[in-house]
Motif scaffolding. Structure first.
Motif, mmCIF file in Angstrom:
data_model
loop_
_atom_site.group_PDB
_atom_site.id
_atom_site.type_symbol
_atom_site.label_atom_id
_atom_site.label_comp_id
_atom_site.label_asym_id
_atom_site.label_seq_id
_atom_site.Cartn_x
_atom_site.Cartn_y
_atom_site.Cartn_z
ATOM 1 N N GLY A 117 15.133 -14.776 -9.369
ATOM 2 C CA GLY A 117 14.997 -13.415 -8.891
ATOM 3 C C GLY A 117 13.613 -12.818 -9.028
ATOM 4 O O GLY A 117 13.397 -11.661 -8.682
ATOM 5 N N ASP A 118 12.649 -13.599 -9.521
ATOM 6 C CA ASP A 118 11.291 -13.077 -9.683
ATOM 7 C C ASP A 118 10.573 -12.965 -8.342
ATOM 8 O O ASP A 118 10.765 -13.769 -7.434
ATOM 9 N N ALA A 119 9.731 -11.950 -8.262
ATOM 10 C CA ALA A 119 8.743 -11.799 -7.200
ATOM 11 C C ALA A 119 7.413 -11.765 -7.931
ATOM 12 O O ALA A 119 7.240 -10.998 -8.871
ATOM 13 N N GLU A 120 6.485 -12.610 -7.533
ATOM 14 C CA GLU A 120 5.196 -12.666 -8.223
ATOM 15 C C GLU A 120 4.127 -11.954 -7.418
ATOM 16 O O GLU A 120 3.902 -12.254 -6.245
ATOM 17 N N LEU A 121 3.468 -11.026 -8.066
ATOM 18 C CA LEU A 121 2.360 -10.286 -7.471
ATOM 19 C C LEU A 121 1.122 -11.176 -7.464
ATOM 20 O O LEU A 121 0.802 -11.810 -8.462
ATOM 21 N N LYS A 122 0.422 -11.222 -6.326
ATOM 22 C CA LYS A 122 -0.791 -12.041 -6.208
ATOM 23 C C LYS A 122 -1.854 -11.289 -5.419
ATOM 24 O O LYS A 122 -1.563 -10.502 -4.524
ATOM 25 N N ARG A 123 -3.105 -11.563 -5.771
ATOM 26 C CA ARG A 123 -4.301 -11.137 -5.055
ATOM 27 C C ARG A 123 -4.418 -9.620 -4.853
ATOM 28 O O ARG A 123 -4.892 -9.156 -3.824
ATOM 29 N N MET A 124 -4.004 -8.863 -5.865
ATOM 30 C CA MET A 124 -4.262 -7.423 -5.835
ATOM 31 C C MET A 124 -5.761 -7.235 -5.992
ATOM 32 O O MET A 124 -6.358 -7.714 -6.955
ATOM 33 N N PHE A 125 -6.369 -6.543 -5.035
ATOM 34 C CA PHE A 125 -7.819 -6.367 -5.072
ATOM 35 C C PHE A 125 -8.225 -5.186 -4.209
ATOM 36 O O PHE A 125 -7.706 -5.002 -3.108
ATOM 37 N N VAL A 126 -9.157 -4.397 -4.731
ATOM 38 C CA VAL A 126 -9.757 -3.290 -3.989
ATOM 39 C C VAL A 126 -11.270 -3.485 -4.076
ATOM 40 O O VAL A 126 -11.806 -3.694 -5.168
ATOM 41 N N ILE A 127 -11.934 -3.429 -2.929
ATOM 42 C CA ILE A 127 -13.388 -3.598 -2.960
ATOM 43 C C ILE A 127 -14.002 -2.466 -3.781
ATOM 44 O O ILE A 127 -13.450 -1.368 -3.867
ATOM 45 N N GLU A 128 -15.148 -2.740 -4.376
ATOM 46 C CA GLU A 128 -15.760 -1.802 -5.311
ATOM 47 C C GLU A 128 -15.940 -0.400 -4.728
ATOM 48 O O GLU A 128 -15.644 0.601 -5.383
ATOM 49 N N GLU A 129 -16.412 -0.311 -3.485
ATOM 50 C CA GLU A 129 -16.681 1.013 -2.916
ATOM 51 C C GLU A 129 -15.428 1.828 -2.623
ATOM 52 O O GLU A 129 -15.517 3.033 -2.401
ATOM 53 N N ALA A 130 -14.267 1.208 -2.615
ATOM 54 C CA ALA A 130 -13.017 1.923 -2.322
ATOM 55 C C ALA A 130 -12.175 2.177 -3.573
ATOM 56 O O ALA A 130 -11.085 2.742 -3.475
ATOM 57 N N ARG A 131 -12.661 1.769 -4.726
ATOM 58 C CA ARG A 131 -11.890 1.946 -5.957
ATOM 59 C C ARG A 131 -11.810 3.421 -6.359
ATOM 60 O O ARG A 131 -12.674 4.214 -6.021
ATOM 61 N N GLY A 132 -10.738 3.750 -7.062
ATOM 62 C CA GLY A 132 -10.556 5.105 -7.559
ATOM 63 C C GLY A 132 -9.870 6.046 -6.578
ATOM 64 O O GLY A 132 -9.793 7.246 -6.827
ATOM 65 N N ASN A 133 -9.352 5.512 -5.485
ATOM 66 C CA ASN A 133 -8.680 6.329 -4.471
ATOM 67 C C ASN A 133 -7.175 6.109 -4.410
ATOM 68 O O ASN A 133 -6.524 6.563 -3.473
ATOM 69 N N GLY A 134 -6.620 5.379 -5.375
ATOM 70 C CA GLY A 134 -5.182 5.154 -5.412
ATOM 71 C C GLY A 134 -4.669 4.056 -4.503
ATOM 72 O O GLY A 134 -3.462 3.906 -4.335
ATOM 73 N N LEU A 135 -5.569 3.278 -3.927
ATOM 74 C CA LEU A 135 -5.137 2.208 -3.007
ATOM 75 C C LEU A 135 -4.302 1.140 -3.690
ATOM 76 O O LEU A 135 -3.283 0.705 -3.150
#
Length: 158
Positions: free
Chosen positions: A78-96
């Protein structure tokens, strides 16, 4: 921001994957995440891959989940594995990252998965803070890096 489904091998996904791998290499002093992944792992209904685009249609964030069930790497049925969560540096801090994470959790739940799991590293304090503030708790290590000292694993019931 516009979040939409793409394939794991989509050119924009490949571009951001290259960027996250370069960031991992700098943070950990190695070649990046070598967990075996392929496009078929992120195809509905056994997974999903999302990409966020800014107002100019530039890819700025990504994340996906893939189905996992009990196996010799420590996953549970029943697991779902989260992979490749990434936000480019210039877009960080916006809740993406939070928006992508919520969308992935909703999709995995709708697909019948009961727990979202993820592996990150101790040199990614921003990621650990995001997951902790989103209800993830430390769990028994699993996956490709389960024997690595820097590895940190988290889980959340869906």
């Amino acid at each position: 921001m516009n979040i939409r489904r793409v394939t794991f091998d989509h050119p924009d996904a490949v571009k951001l994957n290259d960027q996250v791998q370069a960031e991992y290499a700098v943070r950990y002093g190695d070649e990046g995440d070598v967990t075996p992944l392929d496009q078929s792992m992120f195809e509905p209904p056994i997974g999903l891959y999302l990409m966020a685009y800014d107002a100019l249609e530039r890819p700025v964030a990504t994340g996906g989940w893939r189905t996992q069930d009990e196996n010799d790497e420590g996953y549970s049925d029943g697991d779902a594995e989260l992979k490749r969560m990434f936000v480019i540096e210039e877009a960080r801090g916006n809740g993406l990252a939070r928006r992508i994470l919520a969308a992935l959790e909703d999709d995995a739940r709708a697909a019948g998965r009961i727990r979202m799991v993820l592996e990150t590293g101790n040199k990614q304090p921003e990621a650990i803070a995001l997951y902790a503030s989103s209800g993830y708790e430390p769990c028994v290590k699993f996956g490709h890096y389960r024997f690595h000292e820097d590895s940190r694993c988290f889980a959340k019931l869906l």
